[in-house]
Design an enzyme around this catalytic site. Sequence first.
Site, PDB file in Angstrom:
ATOM      1  N   PRO A  16       0.683  -1.027   0.086  1.00  0.00           N
ATOM      2  CA  PRO A  16      -0.264   0.053   0.108  1.00  0.00           C
ATOM      3  C   PRO A  16       0.863   1.374   0.117  1.00  0.00           C
ATOM      4  CG  PRO A  16      -0.016  -1.200   2.170  1.00  0.00           C
ATOM      5  CD  PRO A  16       0.664  -2.100   1.257  1.00  0.00           C
ATOM      6  N   HIS A  17       0.430   2.383  -0.826  1.00  0.00           N
ATOM      7  CA  HIS A  17       1.121   3.568  -0.848  1.00  0.00           C
ATOM      8  C   HIS A  17       0.393   4.606  -0.915  1.00  0.00           C
ATOM      9  CE1 HIS A  17       0.940   1.657  -4.889  1.00  0.00           C
ATOM     10  NE2 HIS A  17       1.078   2.843  -5.215  1.00  0.00           N
ATOM     11  N   ALA A  18       0.727   5.733  -0.672  1.00  0.00           N
ATOM     12  CA  ALA A  18       0.149   6.907  -0.894  1.00  0.00           C
ATOM     13  C   ALA A  18       0.975   8.214  -0.738  1.00  0.00           C
ATOM     14  CB  ALA A  18      -0.980   7.352   0.317  1.00  0.00           C
TER      15      ALA A  18
END
Length: 154
Positions: free
Chosen positions: A65-67
């Site tokens: 997951p990344h943002a």
Amino acid sequence: MKFVDLLKPQAVKVMASCSSKKRVMHDIADLAETAHGLHAQTLVEALLERESLGPTGVGHGVALPHARIPGLEEVLGVFLLLERPIDFDAVDRQPVDIVFALFAPEEAGVEHLKALALVSRTLRDAGLCGKLRANPDPATLFTILTEAEVVKAA
């Protein structure tokens, strides 16, 4: 870019039980708040928004997951080892027990991609993932992750 640039020892955690992908996102955000001083609620919202574009479970029990986070100055990561794998809508439909989350500045195009590539490439190594799964100690996990690239570079 190296793992040691992305990850601090206090940003590595073993989770005894997580009930859902959403719960994992909250745990990631809480860990990032503690380790990096980021605002947990902002991180949860950004992670869930990114996840709505497509799942970040990349297969073989791994999720990335990344943002992008407004106001962040550098790419930062957190690592979770889940004692019980959970459904993460992974591409291979396998449950996930290794989670490496990345947070990048809004304008960090190339740096964000380099960090994602580094983490993805490293966690594609089945032997390395086996070592991670066999060592439920955060300090050992940090060492395995930060030494993995040194061994590959040699």
